[in-house]
Design an enzyme around this catalytic site. Structure first.
Site, PDB file in Angstrom:
ATOM      1  N   GLU A  40       0.848  -1.196   0.000  1.00 28.55           N
ATOM      2  CA  GLU A  40       0.000   0.000   0.000  1.00 28.55           C
ATOM      3  C   GLU A  40       0.879   1.240   0.000  1.00 28.55           C
ATOM      4  O   GLU A  40       1.824   1.356   0.780  1.00 28.55           O
ATOM      5  CB  GLU A  40      -0.891  -0.005   1.245  1.00 28.55           C
ATOM      6  N   THR A  71      -3.777   4.861  -1.332  1.00 28.46           N
ATOM      7  CA  THR A  71      -4.797   5.340  -0.411  1.00 28.46           C
ATOM      8  C   THR A  71      -5.367   6.675  -0.879  1.00 28.46           C
ATOM      9  O   THR A  71      -4.896   7.291  -1.833  1.00 28.46           O
ATOM     10  CB  THR A  71      -4.237   5.494   1.008  1.00 28.46           C
ATOM     11  N   ALA A  74      -7.911  11.985   3.517  1.00 25.55           N
ATOM     12  CA  ALA A  74      -9.120  12.217   4.299  1.00 25.55           C
ATOM     13  C   ALA A  74      -9.977  13.304   3.663  1.00 25.55           C
ATOM     14  O   ALA A  74      -9.495  14.378   3.334  1.00 25.55           O
ATOM     15  CB  ALA A  74      -8.748  12.617   5.729  1.00 25.55           C
ATOM     16  N   HIS A 100      -8.146   3.443  -4.052  1.00 26.88           N
ATOM     17  CA  HIS A 100      -9.044   3.588  -2.902  1.00 26.88           C
ATOM     18  C   HIS A 100     -10.139   4.605  -3.244  1.00 26.88           C
ATOM     19  O   HIS A 100      -9.907   5.573  -3.968  1.00 26.88           O
ATOM     20  CB  HIS A 100      -8.278   4.080  -1.683  1.00 26.88           C
ATOM     21  N   ARG A 130     -15.886   3.406   3.565  1.00 26.34           N
ATOM     22  CA  ARG A 130     -16.693   4.567   3.958  1.00 26.34           C
ATOM     23  C   ARG A 130     -15.779   5.740   4.294  1.00 26.34           C
ATOM     24  O   ARG A 130     -16.059   6.870   3.951  1.00 26.34           O
ATOM     25  CB  ARG A 130     -17.597   4.236   5.140  1.00 26.34           C
ATOM     26  N   GLY A 131     -14.666   5.454   4.941  1.00 29.82           N
ATOM     27  CA  GLY A 131     -13.682   6.486   5.225  1.00 29.82           C
ATOM     28  C   GLY A 131     -13.824   7.083   6.611  1.00 29.82           C
ATOM     29  O   GLY A 131     -14.849   6.923   7.286  1.00 29.82           O
ATOM     30  N   ASP A 132     -12.775   7.780   7.031  1.00 23.55           N
ATOM     31  CA  ASP A 132     -12.743   8.406   8.354  1.00 23.55           C
ATOM     32  C   ASP A 132     -12.948   9.909   8.245  1.00 23.55           C
ATOM     33  O   ASP A 132     -12.562  10.522   7.252  1.00 23.55           O
ATOM     34  CB  ASP A 132     -11.392   8.148   9.020  1.00 23.55           C
ATOM     35  N   HIS A 175     -14.933  -2.935  13.876  1.00 24.56           N
ATOM     36  CA  HIS A 175     -14.812  -1.493  13.664  1.00 24.56           C
ATOM     37  C   HIS A 175     -15.133  -0.779  14.971  1.00 24.56           C
ATOM     38  O   HIS A 175     -16.014  -1.201  15.733  1.00 24.56           O
ATOM     39  CB  HIS A 175     -15.785  -1.054  12.568  1.00 24.56           C
ATOM     40  N   GLN A 202      -8.147  -4.328   8.493  1.00 26.14           N
ATOM     41  CA  GLN A 202      -7.425  -3.305   9.224  1.00 26.14           C
ATOM     42  C   GLN A 202      -6.142  -3.938   9.774  1.00 26.14           C
ATOM     43  O   GLN A 202      -6.083  -5.144  10.029  1.00 26.14           O
ATOM     44  CB  GLN A 202      -8.299  -2.800  10.371  1.00 26.14           C
TER      45      GLN A 202
END
Length: 328
Positions: A40, A71, A74, A100, A130-132, A175, A202
């Site tokens: 990654e 990636t 954000a 991503h 979904r993402g942070d 999660h 994760q």
């Protein structure tokens, strides 16, 4: 007739099936030389970072990973650079890139446009998250007014737009927003049923968490449980990297792992970084050896755009440079 169309039996054009292999196909192709690995990358922030990234890309290219992923910043903060570099990975290397895609801060229309940009670059493998929330990965999640609430919805959007291969995230310890492991497992199975072909976990440092995740998915849905669950790993190279690992996962490292790293760091005013790094590589090697013995379908490494630590782990496992790309 365009490259994107072909005649159908009813006289109407239908989408041309992509020649780009899926992640699942690539895993099968690479499995002939042992358990495949993948890496990654992160979108660089500036020209110097981009130059370093490309040096790392070329080092891994010589080792022929099953795929590489890029990636997504954000809230889409690196959207343009992410899309450009992922496209260049597809057109300028022999690597199989996975883009991503997160729902954070995007309307459905914006998400569709970005998927179109990926398709224009020949990218057909997408990892849907979904993402942070930007600024605080563990903060409150807020849906975009014109967006989607769950990754399952995003899987369906990508699949409905054409010949795409979709992966999703999975969480060995659950999660941090899930009330319990059963709830978390149901969400993962829902994403797989929506059309995801595999998941990448994760990051974790206890193989038992990964094994129990596999067990839960198979128990809930044996058909979906047959899809690859790819473990994600990161060699620890400093105590600062430990902090980063905990921020990324929302989980503390196991006590026994932290004890090993702190012993290596020593009691002086400055940590013994060389010793911490060596211990981190040993820990990652031990984890990967057990994962191989337990039948993991692939080993996925967070690199932070550096090749050396991951390459050392792979070297400990007997991986190395091969003369030519692996092909079907």
């Amino acid at each position: 007739m365009t490259d994107a169309e072909r005649p159908a039996t009813n006289g109407q054009p239908t989408p041309l099936v992509s020649r780009t292999p899926s992640v699942a196909q690539s895993l099968r192709t690479h499995a002939g030389r042992g358990v495949p690995f993948s890496v990654e990358f992160n979108p660089p922030r500036d020209a110097a970072g981009e130059a370093r990234l490309w040096r790392t890309v070329r080092e891994f290219e010589r080792m022929h990973p099953a795929f590489v992923s890029m990636t997504y910043g954000a809230g889409g903060s690196t959207k343009g650079r992410t899309a450009r570099i992922t496209g260049e990975l597809a057109t300028e290397t022999t690597l199989l890139p996975v883009a991503h895609l997160t729902a954070v801060g995007h309307s459905v229309a914006e998400l569709r446009a970005l998927i179109g940009c990926y398709a224009d670059s020949g990218i057909r493998n997408v990892l849907v998250l979904r993402g942070d929330p930007p600024g605080d990965p563990l903060g409150e999640w807020r849906k975009h007014p014109g967006g989607v609430e769950y990754a399952e919805e995003l899987v369906r959007i990508v699949r409905d737009l054409g010949d795409f291969h979709v992966g999703v995230a999975s969480f060995p310890q659950g999660h941090h927003r899930s009330p319990d492991l059963d709830h978390d497992t149901r969400h993962l199975v829902a994403k797989l049923r929506a059309g995801a072909e595999y998941s990448i976990t994760q990051m974790f440092f206890d193989v038992e968490h990964y094994l129990r995740l596999r067990d839960r998915v198979v128990a809930l849905d044996p058909i979906e449980g047959a899809k690859p669950i790819i473990p994600e790993l990161m060699p620890i190279t400093s105590l600062r990297t430990v902090q980063r690992a905990e921020e990324l996962s929302g989980r503390s490292l196991p006590k026994r792992v932290m004890e090993r790293l702190r012993r290596a760091a020593g009691d002086g005013p400055e940590e013994n970084r060389a010793a911490v790094r060596a211990e981190g590589v040993d820990i990652a090697t031990e984890l990967t050896r057990r994962l191989i013995n337990e039948g993991a379908p692939c080993l996925h490494f967070i690199t932070l755009n550096f090749a050396k630590a991951t390459s050392e782990v792979l070297g400990n496992l007997g991986y190395g440079v091969t003369a030519a790309p692996i092909s079907a």
